[in-house]
Scaffold this motif. Structure first.
Motif, PDB file in Angstrom:
ATOM      1  N   UNK A 117      88.356   1.033  -8.932  1.00  0.00           N
ATOM      2  CA  UNK A 117      89.801   1.207  -8.980  1.00  0.00           C
ATOM      3  C   UNK A 117      90.177   2.682  -8.871  1.00  0.00           C
ATOM      4  N   UNK A 118      89.373   3.540  -9.482  1.00  0.00           N
ATOM      5  CA  UNK A 118      89.627   4.984  -9.394  1.00  0.00           C
ATOM      6  C   UNK A 118      89.492   5.470  -7.954  1.00  0.00           C
ATOM      7  N   UNK A 119      88.466   4.997  -7.262  1.00  0.00           N
ATOM      8  CA  UNK A 119      88.258   5.397  -5.869  1.00  0.00           C
ATOM      9  C   UNK A 119      89.434   4.940  -5.007  1.00  0.00           C
ATOM     10  N   UNK A 120      89.892   3.706  -5.209  1.00  0.00           N
ATOM     11  CA  UNK A 120      91.033   3.192  -4.445  1.00  0.00           C
ATOM     12  C   UNK A 120      92.280   4.019  -4.728  1.00  0.00           C
ATOM     13  N   UNK A 121      92.466   4.382  -5.991  1.00  0.00           N
ATOM     14  CA  UNK A 121      93.629   5.201  -6.355  1.00  0.00           C
ATOM     15  C   UNK A 121      93.577   6.564  -5.671  1.00  0.00           C
ATOM     16  N   UNK A 122      92.412   7.179  -5.647  1.00  0.00           N
ATOM     17  CA  UNK A 122      92.263   8.486  -5.001  1.00  0.00           C
ATOM     18  C   UNK A 122      92.512   8.375  -3.495  1.00  0.00           C
ATOM     19  N   UNK A 123      92.089   7.264  -2.896  1.00  0.00           N
ATOM     20  CA  UNK A 123      92.346   7.064  -1.465  1.00  0.00           C
ATOM     21  C   UNK A 123      93.847   6.975  -1.206  1.00  0.00           C
ATOM     22  N   UNK A 124      94.558   6.245  -2.066  1.00  0.00           N
ATOM     23  CA  UNK A 124      96.013   6.136  -1.910  1.00  0.00           C
ATOM     24  C   UNK A 124      96.677   7.498  -2.094  1.00  0.00           C
ATOM     25  N   UNK A 125      96.225   8.263  -3.090  1.00  0.00           N
ATOM     26  CA  UNK A 125      96.770   9.608  -3.304  1.00  0.00           C
ATOM     27  C   UNK A 125      96.496  10.497  -2.097  1.00  0.00           C
ATOM     28  N   UNK A 126      95.305  10.351  -1.521  1.00  0.00           N
ATOM     29  CA  UNK A 126      94.981  11.128  -0.324  1.00  0.00           C
ATOM     30  C   UNK A 126      95.917  10.777   0.824  1.00  0.00           C
ATOM     31  N   UNK A 127      96.234   9.479   0.975  1.00  0.00           N
ATOM     32  CA  UNK A 127      97.165   9.065   2.034  1.00  0.00           C
ATOM     33  C   UNK A 127      98.553   9.646   1.795  1.00  0.00           C
ATOM     34  N   UNK A 128      99.014   9.606   0.539  1.00  0.00           N
ATOM     35  CA  UNK A 128     100.320  10.180   0.222  1.00  0.00           C
ATOM     36  C   UNK A 128     100.336  11.685   0.442  1.00  0.00           C
ATOM     37  N   UNK A 129      99.213  12.335   0.168  1.00  0.00           N
ATOM     38  CA  UNK A 129      99.118  13.779   0.370  1.00  0.00           C
ATOM     39  C   UNK A 129      99.230  14.136   1.848  1.00  0.00           C
ATOM     40  N   UNK A 130      98.596  13.322   2.689  1.00  0.00           N
ATOM     41  CA  UNK A 130      98.684  13.555   4.133  1.00  0.00           C
ATOM     42  C   UNK A 130     100.123  13.365   4.611  1.00  0.00           C
ATOM     43  N   UNK A 131     100.776  12.325   4.097  1.00  0.00           N
ATOM     44  CA  UNK A 131     102.167  12.104   4.477  1.00  0.00           C
ATOM     45  C   UNK A 131     103.098  13.197   3.984  1.00  0.00           C
ATOM     46  N   UNK A 132     102.814  13.746   2.800  1.00  0.00           N
ATOM     47  CA  UNK A 132     103.667  14.806   2.253  1.00  0.00           C
ATOM     48  C   UNK A 132     103.608  16.074   3.093  1.00  0.00           C
ATOM     49  N   UNK A 133     102.475  16.312   3.726  1.00  0.00           N
ATOM     50  CA  UNK A 133     102.335  17.525   4.530  1.00  0.00           C
ATOM     51  C   UNK A 133     103.179  17.494   5.799  1.00  0.00           C
ATOM     52  N   UNK A 134     103.718  16.344   6.147  1.00  0.00           N
ATOM     53  CA  UNK A 134     104.537  16.254   7.353  1.00  0.00           C
ATOM     54  C   UNK A 134     105.979  16.674   7.097  1.00  0.00           C
ATOM     55  N   UNK A 135     106.355  16.898   5.848  1.00  0.00           N
ATOM     56  CA  UNK A 135     107.713  17.320   5.506  1.00  0.00           C
ATOM     57  C   UNK A 135     107.757  18.837   5.314  1.00  0.00           C
ATOM     58  N   UNK A 136     108.808  19.440   5.847  1.00  0.00           N
ATOM     59  CA  UNK A 136     108.954  20.887   5.713  1.00  0.00           C
ATOM     60  C   UNK A 136     109.246  21.296   4.272  1.00  0.00           C
TER      61      UNK A 136
END
Length: 291
Positions: A23-42
């Motif tokens: 569950x921790x690994x899955x959570x970190x993967x989701x956080x990583x996806x959100x982090x990638x999406x956050x970088x697209x905003x100025x």
């Protein structure tokens, strides 16, 4: 040395099988996806340093996690025998490309996008769906070939009959097949294709309705049937591997029946041997009496 290695391997194996760790690994993967999406905003440019630190921390976590999974195997080559493990290893290895190098920053960001795909390898249901999709592709290929033949035939007919209606839609067989693809997807096909054609050819609806019947109903249902059939087989395999579900219960019952049959066969052989020995003894007693 060997005892120490076995101890650590058992610890890694227990950690790998731990549900909280998964569950921790899955959570970190989701956080990583959100982090990638956050970088697209100025607006996140002012948090660039924090985002970089989080990216490094996530990369280190994935590296440690893949090393734990590799250490849990008795032999290292056993880890690479599973395709999903190889996939995870490649994704984690690609994530090690640093972000601070100006020449490699674009490549590094592109490679980090694929870390989201690790959700597929972590969740069994998603693995089953992807496996079923890939296994159904060869069978779907024949349906796609038949669809292409139908598209080609109808495209040729349409280019012959309706070229005078609209050259942009029916000027040649390539344009006609593109038009038919629009018809098959039901994207504004009636107002843009059907009605203008029926103004010149009132019975053109027969052409379009037969084409839609073949593509949208027959071939689409064939595709769905193939995927569902493969998914059902993959679901049965997953139940057998996990030991849960009706398939696993049926497999267990079959195994019990085989064991019972084997026991009955051995008992019958023992009884036959006992009867044979008793008959031989009975035949030998008269001979002793006569003597």
């Amino acid at each position: 040395m060997s005892a120490t290695f076995d101890t650590w391997r058992e610890r890694f194996e227990r950690l790998r099988a731990n549900k909280f760790f998964e569950l921790t690994v899955i959570t970190i993967i989701v956080i990583s996806a959100l982090l990638i999406g956050a970088k697209t905003y100025e607006e996140t440019n002012r948090f660039q340093q924090w985002l970089l630190v989080m990216d490094v921390a996530i990369t280190v976590f994935f590296l440690i996690e893949i090393l734990i999974r590799m250490g849990a195997e008795k032999r290292l080559r056993d880890f690479f025998r599973r395709g999903w493990n190889v996939f995870d290893f490649l994704i984690v290895t690609a994530s090690l490309v640093p972000l601070d190098d100006s020449e490699m920053v674009l490549l590094a960001r592109l490679l980090r996008i694929f870390r989201v795909l690790r959700l597929v390898s972590m969740i069994p249901e998603l693995r089953m769906l992807i496996t079923a999709l890939f296994k159904s592709i060869p069978r779907m290929g024949y349906v796609a070939l038949l669809m292409f033949i139908i598209f080609y035939i109808y495209g040729a007919i349409g280019s012959f009959l309706f070229a005078s209606v609209d050259e942009k839609l029916w000027g040649n067989i390539s344009l006609a097949m593109l038009t038919l693809f629009q018809v098959a997807t039901f994207e504004s096909w009636a107002t843009a294709v059907l009605y203008p054609t029926m103004e010149h050819y009132p019975y053109a609806w027969i052409y379009f309705l037969t084409f839609i019947f073949l593509t949208a109903f027959v071939f689409l249902n064939m595709m769905i049937g193939i995927v569902l059939d493969v998914m059902q087989k993959e679901n049965l395999l997953m139940e057998l591997e996990s030991g849960e579900g009706e398939a696993a219960e049926m497999q267990g019952l079959r195994q019990d029946v085989r064991e019972l049959q084997s026991q009955l066969t051995r008992m019958e052989a023992m009884l036959e041997g006992h009867d044979r020995q008793r008959n031989l003894s009975a035949q030998g007693e008269p001979d002793k009496t006569n003597r």
